[in-house]
Design a protein around this motif. Structure first.
Motif, PDB file in Angstrom:
ATOM      1  N   SER A  45       6.569 -11.302  -0.543  1.00  0.00           N
ATOM      2  CA  SER A  45       5.983 -10.348   0.399  1.00  0.00           C
ATOM      3  C   SER A  45       4.624  -9.730  -0.301  1.00  0.00           C
ATOM      4  N   VAL A  67       3.614 -12.409   5.002  1.00  0.00           N
ATOM      5  CA  VAL A  67       2.388 -11.726   4.806  1.00  0.00           C
ATOM      6  C   VAL A  67       1.864 -10.443   5.908  1.00  0.00           C
ATOM      7  N   THR A  68       1.715  -9.493   5.193  1.00  0.00           N
ATOM      8  CA  THR A  68       1.427  -8.156   6.102  1.00  0.00           C
ATOM      9  C   THR A  68       0.000  -8.128   6.035  1.00  0.00           C
ATOM     10  N   VAL A  69      -0.886  -8.287   7.099  1.00  0.00           N
ATOM     11  CA  VAL A  69      -2.315  -8.016   7.173  1.00  0.00           C
ATOM     12  C   VAL A  69      -2.693  -6.656   7.476  1.00  0.00           C
ATOM     13  N   ALA A  70      -3.585  -6.130   6.608  1.00  0.00           N
ATOM     14  CA  ALA A  70      -4.023  -4.888   6.821  1.00  0.00           C
ATOM     15  C   ALA A  70      -5.549  -4.740   6.201  1.00  0.00           C
ATOM     16  N   PRO A  71      -6.373  -4.144   6.795  1.00  0.00           N
ATOM     17  CA  PRO A  71      -7.872  -3.770   6.116  1.00  0.00           C
ATOM     18  C   PRO A  71      -7.489  -3.051   4.905  1.00  0.00           C
ATOM     19  N   GLY A  73      -9.124  -0.859   3.245  1.00  0.00           N
ATOM     20  CA  GLY A  73      -9.408   0.607   3.234  1.00  0.00           C
ATOM     21  C   GLY A  73      -8.002   1.238   3.638  1.00  0.00           C
ATOM     22  N   THR A  74      -7.305   0.704   4.799  1.00  0.00           N
ATOM     23  CA  THR A  74      -5.929   1.121   5.064  1.00  0.00           C
ATOM     24  C   THR A  74      -5.169   0.964   4.090  1.00  0.00           C
ATOM     25  N   ASP A  77      -5.146   3.657   1.432  1.00  0.00           N
ATOM     26  CA  ASP A  77      -4.299   4.898   1.566  1.00  0.00           C
ATOM     27  C   ASP A  77      -2.872   4.882   1.557  1.00  0.00           C
ATOM     28  N   GLN A  78      -2.385   3.517   1.729  1.00  0.00           N
ATOM     29  CA  GLN A  78      -0.837   3.552   1.856  1.00  0.00           C
ATOM     30  C   GLN A  78      -0.618   3.392   0.322  1.00  0.00           C
ATOM     31  N   LEU A  87       7.908   0.069  -0.017  1.00  0.00           N
ATOM     32  CA  LEU A  87       6.920  -0.700   0.778  1.00  0.00           C
ATOM     33  C   LEU A  87       7.491  -2.235   0.830  1.00  0.00           C
ATOM     34  N   TYR A  89       6.535  -4.951  -1.057  1.00  0.00           N
ATOM     35  CA  TYR A  89       5.481  -5.697  -1.292  1.00  0.00           C
ATOM     36  C   TYR A  89       5.794  -6.374  -2.815  1.00  0.00           C
ATOM     37  N   ALA A 180     -14.835   2.734   5.781  1.00  0.00           N
ATOM     38  CA  ALA A 180     -13.689   3.723   5.565  1.00  0.00           C
ATOM     39  C   ALA A 180     -12.520   2.545   5.858  1.00  0.00           C
ATOM     40  N   VAL A 181     -12.595   1.543   6.624  1.00  0.00           N
ATOM     41  CA  VAL A 181     -11.637   0.753   6.881  1.00  0.00           C
ATOM     42  C   VAL A 181     -11.684  -0.504   6.019  1.00  0.00           C
ATOM     43  N   LEU A 345     -18.416   6.534  -0.267  1.00  0.00           N
ATOM     44  CA  LEU A 345     -17.678   6.701   0.870  1.00  0.00           C
ATOM     45  C   LEU A 345     -17.625   8.203   1.099  1.00  0.00           C
TER      46      LEU A 345
ATOM     47  N   MET B   1      -8.249   9.150   5.218  1.00  0.00           N
ATOM     48  CA  MET B   1      -9.018   7.868   5.472  1.00  0.00           C
ATOM     49  C   MET B   1      -8.346   7.212   6.933  1.00  0.00           C
ATOM     50  N   GLY B   5      -5.195  -1.275  12.226  1.00  0.00           N
ATOM     51  CA  GLY B   5      -5.074  -2.611  12.043  1.00  0.00           C
ATOM     52  C   GLY B   5      -4.260  -3.454  11.081  1.00  0.00           C
ATOM     53  N   THR B   6      -3.216  -2.661  10.898  1.00  0.00           N
ATOM     54  CA  THR B   6      -2.095  -3.522  10.108  1.00  0.00           C
ATOM     55  C   THR B   6      -1.212  -4.364  11.046  1.00  0.00           C
ATOM     56  N   ARG B   7      -1.037  -5.421  10.658  1.00  0.00           N
ATOM     57  CA  ARG B   7      -0.150  -6.208  11.264  1.00  0.00           C
ATOM     58  C   ARG B   7       0.752  -7.309  10.454  1.00  0.00           C
ATOM     59  N   ARG B   8       1.672  -7.460  10.646  1.00  0.00           N
ATOM     60  CA  ARG B   8       2.603  -8.323  10.010  1.00  0.00           C
ATOM     61  C   ARG B   8       2.907  -9.763  10.373  1.00  0.00           C
ATOM     62  N   VAL B   9       2.497 -10.682   9.497  1.00  0.00           N
ATOM     63  CA  VAL B   9       2.503 -11.959   9.848  1.00  0.00           C
ATOM     64  C   VAL B   9       4.220 -12.169   9.489  1.00  0.00           C
TER      65      VAL B   9
END
Lengths: 353, 608
Positions: A45, A67-71, A73-74, A77-78, A87, A89, A180-181, A345, B1, B5-9
């Motif tokens: 993961s 695969v989890t895709v996120a910017p 900056g996001t 935060d997480q 989570l 991962y 920020a992202v 920032l 913040m 845009g989080t997405r999971r493939v």
């Protein structure tokens, strides 16, 4: 009921609860049959920063990576505020500076050291300025032949006619991703601040300088931030959208190479001196069962090849279409350190309201 | 913040994020029309799309091609894409409410494709205000673009010196306020400058133009503030501009259709001098297809006078047509994966060339902007050179609010059919008659008028009175709705069905009344609702009526009164009502299903 019986009953209940938890997790995962994360032994993961442009390729390759895709900056935060094992991962592929920011934030919050030490950079890419040639020539002439962020900030939002451009061009419109992202956006404002001061070893105190605040505010308030990639919007929408955009070579050069002939003829990529570099690192989640295997894949042949194909410079790997041989990357990133970028920032948030 | 845009493939996740967002005043559902979907094969993954109307045909074509491509599969399952038409504002309203009643409103979409990404921000802003999770957590794939332009008949653009002389919203709007009208530009024969614009509560073009108008009023191109909007000179400028508006409406296609018909009749200059539309609409118009949709067997005929797209010198705004894969509870992992495959498919170069054929600019830079986007077709691929900044959410909301205050006021006669057939059952469930539903809709629509709009009520049916006029009766004289509203409501609620339908007589006499009492500072209009066809042996000549209306509407000295018609119920004579509306350069609306009458009434009132 005897003590033993009670303990047995408690054990049964505990097992049932664990089973239920796994069942619920499976439901959360939409009932799919292809997931299950590292615990299932079927897939690793990965949390992947979408700005790198490589996440979908990793997901679609036959690497058994979920695969989890996120910017970036996001993700900071997480990852800065939670028990990471919840989570699920095994690791995080991201920009080096973002990894450091997340680790620092966890330290400051007194959270366990679940975010492992980042690897050395797996891939690198210089930061570039993409500019329309006719407008770039006017800007460069105004800037004494040296087009850099300091000069761009001085004219941002001003009328093009005031610096020798055409009335129909409107105001000077710089662009970059939302810092920020997006990880590349954060690096670009770091490069801009370095350009203003003429050095990259910047501290929080530097950002309180009145002249800097005025310059930085003018620059950033002139930028329109929309979701997605500023460079892609520029390339697709034409000069109406942005006049000059800061991004990574990894993003810009392959897209430009694939663009139509007229777009290729109109746009130019510049490498402001000193060249600054975005670095890609892998961050293992401590004690995650797949962290090591995932790291081996990403720092090994498959991961390196995927990054190179996505436009990143990777030692020993062939370069993607559009990636030039020069300029040579510096040994260091030539950007403010993670703590300084965090402070920048905060300043960015203040000046943009 | 900010988290977006989080997405999971591979695995779907629940995301909580907040987008920087815009706020709009209430958009109203205007009606959803589902295209005939190809029958979904058993076991296929179905991707429903809610698309803004102007690209329905294109997306339907791409969906069909995708369905027969090798890319239409997810984990070995075939994928079926179904496209339904839903205006951007209407879809935002539905999604904000979790898309209720799919049987009535259409299937819950997996992909939402409004005209512009702004609507995505509007949606999540509304959801956030309601304490709900966002649906737009990943930026949509912007698969094609079209800029907002000012469309003008070519001779009129020539008279302004375009393109040698750059023209902006400020120039157009100044001309709109000049009492000399076109005489100031050496063309008194064209009369006053008339502006066509859509209602920003409904229309993306209308919203964009209103934003541009406020920028022009302030002399700014960015950083519009609420303080700017409140400045007296800004308000005065906007009020002046609105005074030149012929009428509003929910879609720019009404203006283009009317302009086209005027052109075919040989008088293209009388209806509107300039209309803010998307560039794509200029191409459609110049091809002889003003509404962008060719009905089976319809052959496009080029207009005599083509339109020219003026790219405002201050900059403009783009419609970016995103394909947004919604992060909604009904979007399963497989549906999301299938939706992303479709999004990737439509951005492939071969499909982007199809986008061009439909008059849009490609969303993939690998495909150059080319034919039909050429100077010869009235548009310029090298333009626009700059854009206006989309105002921040509170300012955008302020723009709408200010517009509601300064928009041109209306003088409207509601003319309602109370013939016997209006007593027919319309809703077997509740037992409500057609008249019951129409009364409810009419009362609801009263709330959309501004206090100083003037509204009156006339009913019609044969032999209503013992003496002339025998076929209609004015229940509430036209007056400021602030004083007539309660009376209108009472009178509407008391309506009872009576006898036949003297359609032609009431259309003629209502029109004449409005011309006789014409107020040049207002939009003067009749709203004519009927469920039947003319049933008046004393007046059976539609040709005479149409000739009368056309004659009255042509020439520069006319007093333009519009008749907006509503064909209500399955027995309504839609074709005739359409001809009546078109002969006055208005629009015909259809509520064949009585259950849609509330939405249709709202759309009609959007013209005022």
């Amino acid at each position: 009921m005897t003590v033993v019986a009670k303990r047995l009953a408690a054990l049964v209940v505990a097992v049932a609860l664990v089973g239920t938890a796994f069942g619920i997790r499976a439901l959360v995962d939409d009932g799919s049959n292809d997931g299950g994360g590292a615990r299932s032994g079927r897939a690793l993961s990965l949390l992947c920063s979408g700005e790198l442009g490589v996440c979908d390729a990793l997901a679609q390759a036959d690497l058994k990576i979920d695969v989890t895709v996120a910017p970036a900056g996001t993700s900071v935060d997480q990852l800065s505020a939670r028990d990471l094992r919840s989570l699920g991962y095994d690791g995080w592929l991201t920009f080096g500076r973002e990894a450091e920011i997340a680790r620092d934030a966890r330290d400051r919050a007194g959270l366990p050291h679940e975010l492992g030490r980042p690897t050395r950079p797996i891939a690198r890419s210089p930061l570039v300025l993409a500019v329309w040639k006719d407008r770039g020539d006017i800007l460069a002439a105004h800037c004494g032949g040296k087009l850099d962020w300091r000069c761009i900030g001085e004219v941002a939002g001003a009328s093009w006619t005031s610096i020798g451009g055409q009335i129909l061009w409107g105001a000077v419109k710089p662009g970059h991703a939302d810092p920020a992202v997006a990880g590349d956006g954060l690096l670009v404002i770091g490069q801009a601040a370095s350009s203003f001061f003429g050095r990259s070893d910047l501290s929080r105190d530097d950002y309180t300088d009145d002249a800097f605040l005025e310059w930085f505010g003018r620059l950033e308030r002139s930028i329109r931030f929309d979701p997605g990639s500023a460079f892609e919007r520029m390339l697709v929408g034409g000069p109406a959208i942005y006049d000059v955009v800061g991004t990574t070579e990894a993003e810009a050069a392959p897209l430009l190479a694939d663009a139509s002939a007229d777009r290729r003829a109109q746009l130019r990529l510049l490498y402001p001196a000193p060249v600054a570099s975005a670095d890609v690192v892998y961050v293992p989640i401590t004690d995650a069962p797949g962290a090591g295997n995932l790291g081996d894949i990403l720092t090994g042949g498959d991961g390196r090849a995927a990054l190179a194909a996505a436009g990143w410079r990777v030692d020993g790997e062939p370069r993607a279409k559009g990636i030039p041989t020069g300029p040579v990357l510096p040994a260091r990133a030539n950007l403010p350190n993670a703590g300084s970028l965090e402070a920048l920032l905060e300043t960015w948030r203040e000046v943009t309201g | 913040m900010m988290r977006v845009g989080t997405r999971r493939v591979g695995v779907r996740r629940t995301i909580t994020g907040v987008l920087a967002a815009a706020v709009l005043a209430g958009a109203v559902i205007v009606g959803a029309t589902t295209t005939k979907p190809a029958a979904a094969a058993d076991g296929c993954v179905t991707v429903d799309i809610a698309s803004s109307p102007e690209k329905l045909e294109l997306l339907t074509d791409l969906a069909k091609r995708f369905g027969s491509s090798s890319e239409a599969n997810v984990k070995g399952r075939c994928v079926t894409v179904k496209v339904a038409k839903q205006s951007s504002g209407a879809a935002a309203t539905l999604l904000a409410a979790d898309w209720p009643k799919p049987a009535k409103n259409g299937a819950r979409p997996v992909i939402w494709s409004p005209a512009a990404s702004t609507w995505g921000a509007v949606l999540d802003q509304r959801r956030a205000e309601a304490g709900k999770a966002p649906y737009v957590t990943t930026p949509g794939t912007s698969f094609m673009l079209t800029p907002l332009v000012i469309a003008m008949p070519k001779p009129m653009a020539d008279a302004l010196g375009y393109p040698a002389t750059p023209i902006g919203f400020s120039d157009i709007l100044a001309l709109a306020q000049d009492p000399a009208g076109w005489a100031a530009k050496g063309h008194p024969e064209w009369g006053p400058f008339k502006l066509g614009k859509t209602n920003p509560n409904f229309s993306t073009s209308g919203l964009s133009q209103t934003v541009a108008q406020y920028y022009a009023a302030t002399g700014k191109t960015s950083d519009l503030t609420l303080e700017d909007l409140a400045r007296p000179e800004v308000e005065a400028f906007s009020r002046g501009v609105e005074s030149a508006v012929v009428h509003y409406g929910d879609t720019t296609l009404t203006f283009l259709n009317n302009l086209y018909r005027a052109d075919r009749r040989g008088s293209p200059y009388g209806y509107a001098s300039a209309v803010a539309v998307e560039e794509k609409s200029v191409l459609d118009y110049n091809r002889g297809n003003p509404d962008g949709i060719l009905d089976p067997g319809e052959q496009p005929r080029k207009p005599r006078i083509p339109l020219v797209a003026i790219y405002p010198k201050e900059g403009t705004l783009f419609s970016d047509n995103p394909l947004i894969v919604l992060d909604a509870p009904w979007v399963s992992k497989d549906k999301a994966a299938a939706a992303r495959k479709f999004s990737a498919f439509v951005t492939e170069p071969k499909n982007q060339r199809r986008v061009l054929n439909y008059g849009f600019r490609p969303g993939n830079a690998a495909v150059a902007i080319g034919k039909p986007i050429t100077i010869a077709n009235g548009v310029d691929p090298k333009e626009p050179q700059t854009t206006l900044e989309v105002p921040k959410p509170p300012v955008l909301a302020g723009v709408i609010n200010e517009w509601n205050q300064v928009r041109k006021k209306a003088r409207v006669l509601l003319v309602v059919d109370v013939s016997g057939s209006m007593g027919d059952a319309a809703d077997p469930g509740s037992g409500a008659t057609k008249l019951d539903l129409a009364k409810k809709a009419a009362v609801a629509a009263l709330g959309q008028f501004q206090p100083d709009d003037q509204v009156g009520l006339r009913i019609f049916s044969t032999n209503l009175n013992n003496r002339e006029p025998t076929d209609y009766r004015d229940l509430v004289p036209i007056g400021p709705i602030s004083s007539t509203k309660s009376d209108l409501k009472i009178q509407i609620e008391q309506l009872e069905p009576t006898q036949g339908t003297p359609l032609y007589t009431v259309a003629h006499d209502s029109y004449t009344k409005m011309v006789d009492e014409y107020d040049p500072s207002r939009i003067n209009a009749v709203v004519l609702l009927t469920d039947g066809r003319n049933e008046d042996p004393r007046n059976e000549s539609l040709a005479d009526l149409l000739k009368f209306l056309r004659t009255q509407n042509e020439g520069e000295a006319t007093k333009p009164v519009r008749i907006f018609t509503i064909a209500y119920g399955s027995d309504a004579d839609e074709a005739t009502l359409k001809r009546i509306a078109e002969s006055t350069n208005a629009a015909a609306y259809s509520a064949i299903d009585p259950a849609t009458i509330v939405n249709v009434f709202n759309a009609v009132v959007s013209n005022f």
